[in-house]
Design a protein around this motif. Structure first.
Motif, mmCIF file in Angstrom:
data_model
loop_
_atom_site.group_PDB
_atom_site.id
_atom_site.type_symbol
_atom_site.label_atom_id
_atom_site.label_comp_id
_atom_site.label_asym_id
_atom_site.label_seq_id
_atom_site.Cartn_x
_atom_site.Cartn_y
_atom_site.Cartn_z
ATOM 1 N N ARG A 43 -6.512 3.248 1.184
ATOM 2 C CA ARG A 43 -5.711 2.425 2.101
ATOM 3 C C ARG A 43 -4.256 2.872 2.005
ATOM 4 O O ARG A 43 -3.636 2.807 0.940
ATOM 5 N N ARG B 282 0.875 -1.169 0.000
ATOM 6 C CA ARG B 282 0.000 0.000 0.000
ATOM 7 C C ARG B 282 0.917 1.225 0.000
ATOM 8 O O ARG B 282 2.090 1.119 0.400
ATOM 9 N N HIS C 64 -3.772 5.437 8.872
ATOM 10 C CA HIS C 64 -4.089 4.322 7.984
ATOM 11 C C HIS C 64 -5.171 4.649 6.956
ATOM 12 O O HIS C 64 -5.682 3.750 6.298
ATOM 13 N N GLN D 154 -8.094 6.395 7.564
ATOM 14 C CA GLN D 154 -9.442 6.574 8.058
ATOM 15 C C GLN D 154 -9.576 7.951 8.725
ATOM 16 O O GLN D 154 -8.634 8.481 9.277
#
Length: 245
Positions: A48, A26, A238, A240
């Motif tokens: 992500r 990622r 991360h 969010q």
């Protein structure tokens, strides 16, 4: 193939971490020390992603600002420094050789418990693999200037990986001892063997980092003569809860 969200030349707040990106599959970044809220808002990916930040413990301004963006505190990173350690040449300690590679990888894979990766629930499943790859970078010629290993009965039970800085200091980048061999002075012996590495007429300045949660390591370093030199709050993002303005 992982898409590049921005080229490094355009980024002001974030620096790509391509090595970690290859492991986590990622986009991965570290936060620049001179980041600004406007630059971070413009650059933070919405998908992500992984972003790591280290900011001063006090004042709280930077830490609180990052938490508004969705970063979470995972660790307090401590740096210890020493300039005059006792030196030793324990026969159990020797420089690493190419044939030690798999043994060192295995020790790194199972010996760490309180790194920032292990403390982060979102990364704990990848943490052992990250540490094994980190140690392996020494044998691949990608990270580290010196590695020592500890032997018992012709088996490797610990290792110390070190870096040289531009000003001649030695940084303990990784150090680990098998649980079955703990309590036998091997970590202490590796550090005292490292203190024998002379880069000038004077003993080298040694630096080592650990986590506030790792009290065992803190006590070891202090007993050897290291003194606390710096503390920083470690935060992870991360993808969010990105703040919108």
């Amino acid at each position: 193939m992982i898409p590049h969200l921005a080229t490094q030349a355009r980024l002001q707040a974030l620096t790509p971490d391509l090595w970690l990106q290859s492991l986590l599959q990622r986009p991965c970044f570290t936060l620049a020390s001179d980041w600004t809220s406007d630059a971070l808002l413009a650059e933070l990916p919405r998908g992500r992603v992984f972003v790591s930040a280290k900011v001063p413990v006090a004042p709280l301004d930077e830490s609180l600002a990052l938490q508004e963006f969705g970063f979470q505190v995972v660790d307090t990173a401590l740096t210890f420094e020493a300039t005059d350690l006792a030196e030793a040449n324990d026969r159990r300690i020797r420089p690493a050789r190419a044939e030690d590679r798999e043994a060192v990888r295995a020790i790194a894979h199972r010996s760490f418990r309180s790194s920032r990766f292990h403390l982060d629930p979102a990364l704990s499943g990848d943490a052992d693999r990250i540490k094994a790859a980190w140690a392996d970078n020494y044998f691949a010629g990608q990270r580290g200037d010196l590695m020592l290993v500890a032997e018992q009965q012709d088996e490797i039970v610990g290792f110390l990986q070190a870096l040289r800085t531009t000003d001649g200091a030695l940084v303990i980048d990784l150090i680990a001892v098998e649980e079955a061999a703990s309590g036998q002075g091997l970590a202490r012996a590796m550090i005292q063997r490292l203190a024998r590495e002379r880069l000038s007429e004077r003993p080298p300045r040694l630096l080592v980092g650990t986590q506030a949660a790792n009290l065992r390591a803190c006590r070891l370093y202090e007993s050897l003569g290291f003194r606390l030199a710096a503390a920083r709050t470690v935060l992870h993002f991360h993808g969010q809860g990105v703040l919108t303005r």
